[in-house]
Scaffold this motif. Structure first.
Motif, PDB file in Angstrom:
ATOM      1  N   ASP A   1       0.845  -1.192   0.000  1.00 55.25           N
ATOM      2  CA  ASP A   1       0.000   0.000   0.000  1.00 55.25           C
ATOM      3  C   ASP A   1       0.882   1.244   0.000  1.00 55.25           C
ATOM      4  N   MET A   2       0.359   2.363  -0.498  1.00 55.82           N
ATOM      5  CA  MET A   2       1.206   3.522  -0.800  1.00 55.82           C
ATOM      6  C   MET A   2       0.889   4.787  -0.025  1.00 55.82           C
ATOM      7  N   ASP A   3      -0.296   4.925   0.586  1.00 56.16           N
ATOM      8  CA  ASP A   3      -0.740   6.230   1.074  1.00 56.16           C
ATOM      9  C   ASP A   3      -0.195   6.586   2.452  1.00 56.16           C
ATOM     10  N   GLY A   4      -0.034   7.907   2.641  1.00 59.07           N
ATOM     11  CA  GLY A   4       0.332   8.450   3.936  1.00 59.07           C
ATOM     12  C   GLY A   4      -0.901   8.866   4.716  1.00 59.07           C
ATOM     13  N   LEU A   5      -0.658   9.548   5.846  1.00 61.59           N
ATOM     14  CA  LEU A   5      -1.741   9.922   6.760  1.00 61.59           C
ATOM     15  C   LEU A   5      -1.741  11.428   7.034  1.00 61.59           C
ATOM     16  N   PRO A   6      -2.901  11.993   7.396  1.00 62.73           N
ATOM     17  CA  PRO A   6      -2.952  13.406   7.785  1.00 62.73           C
ATOM     18  C   PRO A   6      -2.448  13.588   9.218  1.00 62.73           C
ATOM     19  N   VAL A   7      -1.136  13.452   9.381  1.00 58.91           N
ATOM     20  CA  VAL A   7      -0.479  13.519  10.692  1.00 58.91           C
ATOM     21  C   VAL A   7       0.731  14.442  10.568  1.00 58.91           C
ATOM     22  N   LYS A   8       0.960  15.294  11.559  1.00 59.73           N
ATOM     23  CA  LYS A   8       2.134  16.153  11.611  1.00 59.73           C
ATOM     24  C   LYS A   8       3.274  15.374  12.247  1.00 59.73           C
ATOM     25  N   GLU A   9       4.339  15.131  11.488  1.00 53.05           N
ATOM     26  CA  GLU A   9       5.449  14.318  11.989  1.00 53.05           C
ATOM     27  C   GLU A   9       6.201  15.049  13.098  1.00 53.05           C
ATOM     28  N   LYS A  10       6.486  14.307  14.203  1.00 58.71           N
ATOM     29  CA  LYS A  10       7.206  14.864  15.348  1.00 58.71           C
ATOM     30  C   LYS A  10       8.387  13.978  15.746  1.00 58.71           C
ATOM     31  N   THR A  11       8.921  13.217  14.785  1.00 59.29           N
ATOM     32  CA  THR A  11      10.010  12.295  15.098  1.00 59.29           C
ATOM     33  C   THR A  11      11.335  13.006  15.326  1.00 59.29           C
ATOM     34  N   GLY A  12      11.494  14.216  14.740  1.00 58.01           N
ATOM     35  CA  GLY A  12      12.762  14.921  14.828  1.00 58.01           C
ATOM     36  C   GLY A  12      13.841  14.367  13.927  1.00 58.01           C
ATOM     37  N   LEU A  13      13.498  13.422  13.068  1.00 61.30           N
ATOM     38  CA  LEU A  13      14.472  12.842  12.142  1.00 61.30           C
ATOM     39  C   LEU A  13      14.891  13.872  11.099  1.00 61.30           C
ATOM     40  N   ASP A  14      16.126  13.746  10.595  1.00 64.94           N
ATOM     41  CA  ASP A  14      16.564  14.707   9.581  1.00 64.94           C
ATOM     42  C   ASP A  14      15.864  14.480   8.244  1.00 64.94           C
ATOM     43  N   TYR A  15      15.158  13.357   8.110  1.00 64.34           N
ATOM     44  CA  TYR A  15      14.388  13.115   6.887  1.00 64.34           C
ATOM     45  C   TYR A  15      12.877  13.161   7.167  1.00 64.34           C
ATOM     46  N   ALA A  16      12.491  13.807   8.251  1.00 62.35           N
ATOM     47  CA  ALA A  16      11.072  13.919   8.601  1.00 62.35           C
ATOM     48  C   ALA A  16      10.294  14.669   7.515  1.00 62.35           C
TER      49      ALA A  16
ATOM     50  N   GLN B   1       7.830  17.221   5.825  1.00 65.19           N
ATOM     51  CA  GLN B   1       7.302  18.572   5.997  1.00 65.19           C
ATOM     52  C   GLN B   1       6.102  18.805   5.080  1.00 65.19           C
ATOM     53  N   ALA B   2       5.603  17.736   4.482  1.00 68.62           N
ATOM     54  CA  ALA B   2       4.561  17.843   3.463  1.00 68.62           C
ATOM     55  C   ALA B   2       3.228  18.288   4.054  1.00 68.62           C
ATOM     56  N   THR B   3       2.479  19.001   3.244  1.00 70.65           N
ATOM     57  CA  THR B   3       1.121  19.404   3.597  1.00 70.65           C
ATOM     58  C   THR B   3       0.210  19.150   2.404  1.00 70.65           C
ATOM     59  N   GLY B   4      -1.085  19.146   2.657  1.00 73.36           N
ATOM     60  CA  GLY B   4      -2.026  18.918   1.565  1.00 73.36           C
ATOM     61  C   GLY B   4      -3.447  19.117   2.035  1.00 73.36           C
ATOM     62  N   THR B   5      -4.388  18.679   1.221  1.00 71.65           N
ATOM     63  CA  THR B   5      -5.810  18.778   1.526  1.00 71.65           C
ATOM     64  C   THR B   5      -6.395  17.382   1.612  1.00 71.65           C
ATOM     65  N   ASP B   6      -7.035  17.070   2.738  1.00 69.23           N
ATOM     66  CA  ASP B   6      -7.543  15.717   2.917  1.00 69.23           C
ATOM     67  C   ASP B   6      -8.903  15.527   2.260  1.00 69.23           C
ATOM     68  N   ARG B   7      -9.472  14.354   2.405  1.00 68.63           N
ATOM     69  CA  ARG B   7     -10.731  14.008   1.729  1.00 68.63           C
ATOM     70  C   ARG B   7     -11.912  14.812   2.254  1.00 68.63           C
ATOM     71  N   PHE B   8     -11.743  15.478   3.413  1.00 68.82           N
ATOM     72  CA  PHE B   8     -12.807  16.310   3.959  1.00 68.82           C
ATOM     73  C   PHE B   8     -12.612  17.784   3.617  1.00 68.82           C
ATOM     74  N   GLY B   9     -11.609  18.076   2.772  1.00 68.79           N
ATOM     75  CA  GLY B   9     -11.348  19.448   2.370  1.00 68.79           C
ATOM     76  C   GLY B   9     -10.550  20.253   3.368  1.00 68.79           C
ATOM     77  N   GLN B  10      -9.921  19.584   4.326  1.00 70.55           N
ATOM     78  CA  GLN B  10      -9.152  20.260   5.360  1.00 70.55           C
ATOM     79  C   GLN B  10      -7.674  20.347   4.986  1.00 70.55           C
TER      80      GLN B  10
END
Length: 421
Positions: free
Chosen positions: A86-101, A103-112
């Motif tokens: 499976d390929m999809d990500g989640l509407p979650v703000k990453e807080k791992t602190g990894l240098d490859y974390a 920073q992506a943003t977008g619009t979810d299925r509810f228009g948010q």
């Protein structure tokens, strides 16, 4: 005897090639992790997977079920196996602190507007299958049959497998003898978990709009307050499992969204709930869904709502059921390769999957297993009562790269070779 010996030594050589691929696989994984895409928006990820399959000789079909990819590799007569990632990500703000974390943003299925993260390791799943697909293509002398590599969209919302099947997969592609899939979970890295029979729960998600009557915050007597109505509903729903489900059965009812109003001195006229129900038995599922609906409507009546709540299904996952004979065959191959000590039989997981729809559509066995991705020392400490282990969908979820990358490729190859001639 010599032919069989040559095949075995040839397959061992294929497994031996994984180590040399790890730098390239790590680069692919880091790129996918930095660039997650939401469900049914996986255009970039699908393009990477499709281009890779074409590079290694697969007959590639793009845009199956909107963004899905199917690659076929035919190698003489023999069994056909379906391998799925499976390929999809989640509407979650990453807080791992990894240098490859991410920073992506977008619009979810509810228009948010939302942040996006691979908080469920689908980036790892894609990397694993890409690597295994390449190694199978480069080891054609070791097997005969057909490999069907499926890169599926929208698993997180339970829509991707159904969309691909609705786009004619059963008619367009050969019938597989078995469907094989895997998922990364918080087990020690290098460990493999499995469960014959019912392995993961069914899931139903609803969106509920509760209708009240708005008013000034100083004049609640003129309102039907949807905030109070929704709050009472959330609290009452907690009694479904504790008071209506037998101790020997299992269910989960979670309200993940409660939204209402914008200003502290305005009583709004609507409240929105989104809730998720997990069950392991059809009879329990029917009873729990009926109880949830009853409570939602009863709280509206008790509040004097001018209108009954609007209930809309937003996702639905089937039970994940592993064919016992097919699982035994697959795990025997993994046990032979990894050693029994690295295999763990687990209790059914309360998470859910739409992977089983492929096997159901073709009426063939499904086998789904789990691969560990947690640092073994941190896992042991967490199990002993130390720092909690970040689980799938947590903003702190971060699989260790090694040996996780290698193990996931090895499990696919071991399972594939168990079924291909």
């Amino acid at each position: 005897m010599n032919v069989q010996s040559n095949k075995m030594s040839g397959k061992a050589a294929v497994f031996g090639q994984i180590e040399a691929l790890l730098p390239e696989l790590e680069a692919i994984y880091l790129d996918l992790h930095r660039n997650p895409e939401l469900s049914m928006q996986e255009v970039r990820t699908a393009g990477i997977a499709a281009d890779w399959l074409e590079k290694y000789g697969y007959e590639v079909h793009r845009n199956i079920g909107k963004t899905g990819v199917v690659g076929l590799l035919k190698n003489s007569e023999g069994p056909c196996i379906l391998l799925r990632a499976d390929m999809d990500g989640l509407p979650v703000k990453e807080k791992t602190g990894l240098d490859y974390a991410s920073q992506a943003t977008g619009t979810d299925r509810f228009g948010q507007a939302v942040s996006i993260m691979h908080a469920c390791a689908h980036d790892m799943h894609v990397t694993w299958l890409m690597a295994a697909a390449r190694l199978l293509a480069e080891s054609r002398k070791q097997w005969r049959g057909t490999v069907m590599a499926v890169f599926q969209p929208a698993e997180e919302i339970g829509a991707g497998a159904a969309a691909m099947l609705g786009d004619g997969m059963v008619k367009k592609f050969p019938k597989p003898d078995v469907c094989l899939g895997q998922h990364l979970i918080p087990l020690p890295a290098g460990q493999i978990g499995y469960r014959p029979g019912v392995a993961m729960s069914a899931a139903d998600s609803w969106e509920v709009k509760m209708v009240g009557r708005g008013a000034h915050g100083s004049m609640p007597q003129n309102s039907v307050d949807p905030v109070v109505m929704a709050s009472a509903t959330v609290m009452r729903l907690q009694t479904v499992v504790s008071r209506e489900v037998a101790m020997a059965d299992n269910a989960v009812v979670t309200v993940g969204t409660l939204q209402s109003g914008f200003n502290e001195n305005v009583i709004p006229d609507e409240a929105l709930l989104r809730l998720n129900i997990r069950t392991f038995k059809d009879t329990v599922r029917s009873r729990v869904l009926a109880s949830v609906k009853r409570i939602i409507e009863a709280e509206a009546t008790a509040s004097g709502a001018p209108k009954m709540p609007e209930i809309r299904e937003i996702s639905k996952f089937p039970l994940t059921v592993n064919d016992e004979a097919a699982m035994a065959k697959t795990m025997a191959a993994m046990g032979s390769y990894f050693g029994e000590a690295r295999l763990t039989e687990m209790e059914p997981l309360s998470g859910s999957e739409d992977f089983g729809l492929f096997g159901t559509a073709w009426n063939v066995p499904s086998v789904f297993w789990w691969v560990g991705g947690t640092d073994p020392e941190k896992f042991a400490a967490g199990m002993a009562g130390g720092e909690p282990i970040p689980v799938n969908h947590s903003p702190f979820f971060a699989p260790v790269l090694h040996p996780t990358l290698k193990t996931g490729v090895e499990t696919i190859l071991a399972a594939a070779y168990a079924w291909l001639d």
